[in-house]
Motif scaffolding. Structure first.
Motif, PDB file in Angstrom:
ATOM      1  N   LEU A 107       0.639  -0.779   0.196  1.00  0.00           N
ATOM      2  CA  LEU A 107       0.039  -0.010  -0.095  1.00  0.00           C
ATOM      3  C   LEU A 107       1.143   1.291  -0.362  1.00  0.00           C
ATOM      4  CD1 LEU A 107      -3.138  -1.119   2.650  1.00  0.00           C
ATOM      5  CD2 LEU A 107      -2.717  -1.156  -0.593  1.00  0.00           C
ATOM      6  N   GLU A 108       2.238   1.067   1.381  1.00  0.00           N
ATOM      7  CA  GLU A 108       2.787   2.244   0.844  1.00  0.00           C
ATOM      8  C   GLU A 108       2.900   2.783  -0.374  1.00  0.00           C
ATOM      9  OE1 GLU A 108       5.819   4.321   3.896  1.00  0.00           O
ATOM     10  OE2 GLU A 108       5.815   2.544   3.624  1.00  0.00           O
ATOM     11  N   ALA A 109       4.321   1.897  -1.213  1.00  0.00           N
ATOM     12  CA  ALA A 109       4.200   1.777  -2.615  1.00  0.00           C
ATOM     13  C   ALA A 109       3.548   2.096  -3.404  1.00  0.00           C
ATOM     14  CB  ALA A 109       5.297   0.522  -2.662  1.00  0.00           C
ATOM     15  N   LEU A 110       2.268   1.933  -3.671  1.00  0.00           N
ATOM     16  CA  LEU A 110       1.614   2.135  -4.195  1.00  0.00           C
ATOM     17  C   LEU A 110       0.841   3.571  -4.384  1.00  0.00           C
ATOM     18  CD1 LEU A 110      -1.165  -0.936  -4.699  1.00  0.00           C
ATOM     19  CD2 LEU A 110       0.528   0.163  -6.236  1.00  0.00           C
ATOM     20  N   ALA A 111       0.792   4.337  -3.290  1.00  0.00           N
ATOM     21  CA  ALA A 111       0.534   5.274  -2.515  1.00  0.00           C
ATOM     22  C   ALA A 111       1.333   6.653  -3.209  1.00  0.00           C
ATOM     23  CB  ALA A 111       0.032   6.226  -1.105  1.00  0.00           C
ATOM     24  N   VAL A 112       3.047   6.192  -2.821  1.00  0.00           N
ATOM     25  CA  VAL A 112       4.314   7.087  -2.603  1.00  0.00           C
ATOM     26  C   VAL A 112       4.096   6.914  -4.446  1.00  0.00           C
ATOM     27  CG1 VAL A 112       6.587   6.931  -3.063  1.00  0.00           C
ATOM     28  CG2 VAL A 112       5.175   6.391  -1.273  1.00  0.00           C
ATOM     29  N   ASN A 113       4.214   6.229  -5.528  1.00  0.00           N
ATOM     30  CA  ASN A 113       4.150   5.911  -6.845  1.00  0.00           C
ATOM     31  C   ASN A 113       3.311   6.825  -7.466  1.00  0.00           C
ATOM     32  OD1 ASN A 113       5.174   4.487  -9.282  1.00  0.00           O
ATOM     33  ND2 ASN A 113       3.101   3.833  -9.425  1.00  0.00           N
ATOM     34  N   GLU A 114       1.886   6.577  -6.804  1.00  0.00           N
ATOM     35  CA  GLU A 114       1.091   7.954  -7.017  1.00  0.00           C
ATOM     36  C   GLU A 114       1.392   9.125  -6.896  1.00  0.00           C
ATOM     37  OE1 GLU A 114      -0.845   7.126  -9.867  1.00  0.00           O
ATOM     38  OE2 GLU A 114      -0.047   5.186  -9.771  1.00  0.00           O
ATOM     39  N   VAL A 115       1.842   9.551  -6.086  1.00  0.00           N
ATOM     40  CA  VAL A 115       1.874  10.393  -4.789  1.00  0.00           C
ATOM     41  C   VAL A 115       2.992  11.726  -5.197  1.00  0.00           C
ATOM     42  CG1 VAL A 115       2.132  12.126  -2.686  1.00  0.00           C
ATOM     43  CG2 VAL A 115       0.379  10.501  -3.106  1.00  0.00           C
ATOM     44  N   ASN A 116       4.008  10.929  -6.106  1.00  0.00           N
ATOM     45  CA  ASN A 116       5.005  11.090  -6.308  1.00  0.00           C
ATOM     46  C   ASN A 116       4.947  11.265  -8.206  1.00  0.00           C
ATOM     47  OD1 ASN A 116       6.274  11.641  -4.208  1.00  0.00           O
ATOM     48  ND2 ASN A 116       8.230   9.717  -3.850  1.00  0.00           N
ATOM     49  N   ALA A 117       4.208  11.325  -7.900  1.00  0.00           N
ATOM     50  CA  ALA A 117       4.508  11.728  -9.430  1.00  0.00           C
ATOM     51  C   ALA A 117       3.408  13.415  -9.496  1.00  0.00           C
ATOM     52  CB  ALA A 117       2.907  10.809 -10.307  1.00  0.00           C
ATOM     53  N   GLY A 118       3.690  13.607  -8.760  1.00  0.00           N
ATOM     54  CA  GLY A 118       2.923  15.156  -8.691  1.00  0.00           C
ATOM     55  C   GLY A 118       1.322  15.928  -8.746  1.00  0.00           C
ATOM     56  N   LEU A 119       1.057  14.797  -7.628  1.00  0.00           N
ATOM     57  CA  LEU A 119      -0.583  14.749  -7.282  1.00  0.00           C
ATOM     58  C   LEU A 119      -0.627  15.796  -6.427  1.00  0.00           C
ATOM     59  CD1 LEU A 119      -3.037  13.095  -7.780  1.00  0.00           C
ATOM     60  CD2 LEU A 119      -2.388  12.010  -5.649  1.00  0.00           C
ATOM     61  N   MET A 120      -1.969  16.949  -6.559  1.00  0.00           N
ATOM     62  CA  MET A 120      -1.517  17.409  -6.390  1.00  0.00           C
ATOM     63  C   MET A 120      -3.539  17.648  -6.045  1.00  0.00           C
ATOM     64  SD  MET A 120       0.256  20.026  -6.092  1.00  0.00           S
ATOM     65  CE  MET A 120       0.098  21.257  -5.467  1.00  0.00           C
ATOM     66  N   ILE A 121      -4.317  17.614  -4.582  1.00  0.00           N
ATOM     67  CA  ILE A 121      -5.323  18.423  -4.342  1.00  0.00           C
ATOM     68  C   ILE A 121      -5.847  19.199  -4.495  1.00  0.00           C
ATOM     69  CG2 ILE A 121      -6.919  18.080  -2.996  1.00  0.00           C
ATOM     70  CD1 ILE A 121      -5.001  15.272  -1.537  1.00  0.00           C
ATOM     71  N   GLU A 122      -6.667  19.415  -5.432  1.00  0.00           N
ATOM     72  CA  GLU A 122      -7.345  21.034  -5.891  1.00  0.00           C
ATOM     73  C   GLU A 122      -8.836  21.022  -5.314  1.00  0.00           C
ATOM     74  OE1 GLU A 122      -6.421  22.096 -10.083  1.00  0.00           O
ATOM     75  OE2 GLU A 122      -4.139  21.900  -9.386  1.00  0.00           O
ATOM     76  N   ASP A 123      -9.444  22.178  -4.021  1.00  0.00           N
ATOM     77  CA  ASP A 123     -10.936  22.895  -4.106  1.00  0.00           C
ATOM     78  C   ASP A 123     -11.141  23.673  -3.991  1.00  0.00           C
ATOM     79  OD1 ASP A 123     -13.093  22.012  -3.301  1.00  0.00           O
ATOM     80  OD2 ASP A 123     -12.123  20.684  -1.213  1.00  0.00           O
ATOM     81  N   SER A 124     -12.146  24.496  -3.682  1.00  0.00           N
ATOM     82  CA  SER A 124     -12.364  25.517  -2.865  1.00  0.00           C
ATOM     83  C   SER A 124     -12.568  25.055  -1.150  1.00  0.00           C
ATOM     84  CB  SER A 124     -12.973  26.312  -4.090  1.00  0.00           C
ATOM     85  OG  SER A 124     -14.084  25.800  -4.207  1.00  0.00           O
ATOM     86  N   LEU A 125     -13.041  26.336  -0.647  1.00  0.00           N
ATOM     87  CA  LEU A 125     -12.893  26.518   0.652  1.00  0.00           C
ATOM     88  C   LEU A 125     -13.334  27.964   1.098  1.00  0.00           C
ATOM     89  CD1 LEU A 125     -10.066  24.638   2.728  1.00  0.00           C
ATOM     90  CD2 LEU A 125     -12.335  23.298   2.233  1.00  0.00           C
ATOM     91  N   ALA A 126     -14.811  28.232   1.312  1.00  0.00           N
ATOM     92  CA  ALA A 126     -15.644  28.992   1.451  1.00  0.00           C
ATOM     93  C   ALA A 126     -15.121  30.052   0.062  1.00  0.00           C
ATOM     94  CB  ALA A 126     -15.239  30.010   2.775  1.00  0.00           C
ATOM     95  N   GLY A 127     -15.540  29.879  -1.125  1.00  0.00           N
ATOM     96  CA  GLY A 127     -14.553  30.135  -2.658  1.00  0.00           C
ATOM     97  C   GLY A 127     -13.755  30.489  -2.606  1.00  0.00           C
ATOM     98  N   ALA A 128     -12.508  30.106  -1.285  1.00  0.00           N
ATOM     99  CA  ALA A 128     -11.200  30.413  -1.999  1.00  0.00           C
ATOM    100  C   ALA A 128     -10.878  29.344  -2.290  1.00  0.00           C
ATOM    101  CB  ALA A 128     -10.692  30.541  -0.198  1.00  0.00           C
ATOM    102  N   LYS A 129      -9.425  29.153  -3.243  1.00  0.00           N
ATOM    103  CA  LYS A 129      -9.101  28.390  -4.136  1.00  0.00           C
ATOM    104  C   LYS A 129      -8.157  27.583  -3.043  1.00  0.00           C
ATOM    105  CE  LYS A 129     -11.077  28.111  -8.531  1.00  0.00           C
ATOM    106  NZ  LYS A 129     -11.927  27.287  -8.822  1.00  0.00           N
ATOM    107  N   VAL A 130      -7.903  26.089  -2.918  1.00  0.00           N
ATOM    108  CA  VAL A 130      -6.887  25.575  -2.172  1.00  0.00           C
ATOM    109  C   VAL A 130      -6.152  24.749  -3.399  1.00  0.00           C
ATOM    110  CG1 VAL A 130      -6.035  23.949  -0.186  1.00  0.00           C
ATOM    111  CG2 VAL A 130      -8.184  26.021  -0.050  1.00  0.00           C
ATOM    112  N   SER A 131      -5.301  24.631  -3.024  1.00  0.00           N
ATOM    113  CA  SER A 131      -3.657  24.055  -4.002  1.00  0.00           C
ATOM    114  C   SER A 131      -2.847  22.600  -3.072  1.00  0.00           C
ATOM    115  CB  SER A 131      -3.498  24.210  -5.735  1.00  0.00           C
ATOM    116  OG  SER A 131      -2.824  23.111  -6.063  1.00  0.00           O
ATOM    117  N   ILE A 132      -3.081  21.565  -2.838  1.00  0.00           N
ATOM    118  CA  ILE A 132      -2.651  21.087  -1.799  1.00  0.00           C
ATOM    119  C   ILE A 132      -1.466  19.778  -2.466  1.00  0.00           C
ATOM    120  CG2 ILE A 132      -3.520  20.264  -0.885  1.00  0.00           C
ATOM    121  CD1 ILE A 132      -3.003  20.135   1.967  1.00  0.00           C
TER     122      ILE A 132
END
Length: 155
Positions: A83-108
């Motif tokens: 599980l850790e290797a699969l997660a690291v493989n995807e996340v290290n490819a530059g996966l970003m989480i983009e959302d908006s909170l109370a109208g403000a854009k959040v990218s983490i």
């Protein structure tokens, strides 16, 4: 289709982890089949081990929230490394989480989420691959020894 990393390197790393985990699981079950004379007992032990792995793999429970007395069990669960290797493989490819909170854009970066939610290390891919290979070789060695002992008993 589900947004996984689309490079060939990430795909083959993904497949490598799946194949390694399948090999470890198969050799483990063959090992159980040689240890127990009764098929039902081997299946029961295999199911209990899978439940144990799910409990200590870090997917359902953050690895840091496991009580210290039981925390060492994560290191003997092959599912944790897969599980850790699969997660690291995807996340290290530059996966970003983009959302908006109370109208403000959040990218983490997803590395923060991976560490916060699961307790996975973002630089553990190759360690996880080596540990899975070690599990496979160790189980295969024990399986070979047990089969040779069983054959010697039959003569």
């Amino acid at each position: 289709m589900v947004g996984l990393a689309a490079t060939a390197a990430n795909f083959f790393k993904f497949v490598l982890i799946l194949v390694l985990f399948a090999l470890v699981s198969t050799v483990w079950n063959l090992l159980l089949a040689t240890v127990f004379d009764d098929v039902g007992s081997a299946i029961l032990v295999s199911a209990v081990v899978v439940l144990f792995e799910m409990a200590f793999a870090g997917f359902f429970v953050h690895l840091g929230s496991i009580p210290p007395v039981l925390r060492w069990l994560q290191w003997v669960a092959p599912l944790k490394y897969a599980l850790e290797a699969l997660a690291v493989n995807e996340v290290n490819a530059g996966l970003m989480i983009e959302d908006s909170l109370a109208g403000a854009k959040v990218s983490i970066s997803a590395t923060i989420i991976m560490d916060t939610l699961f307790g996975f290390s973002s630089d553990a891919y190759y360690r996880d691959v080596l540990v899975l290979v070690g599990f496979f070789l160790g189980f295969a060695l024990f399986l070979t020894i047990l089969v040779l002992l069983r054959l010697r008993e039959l003569r």
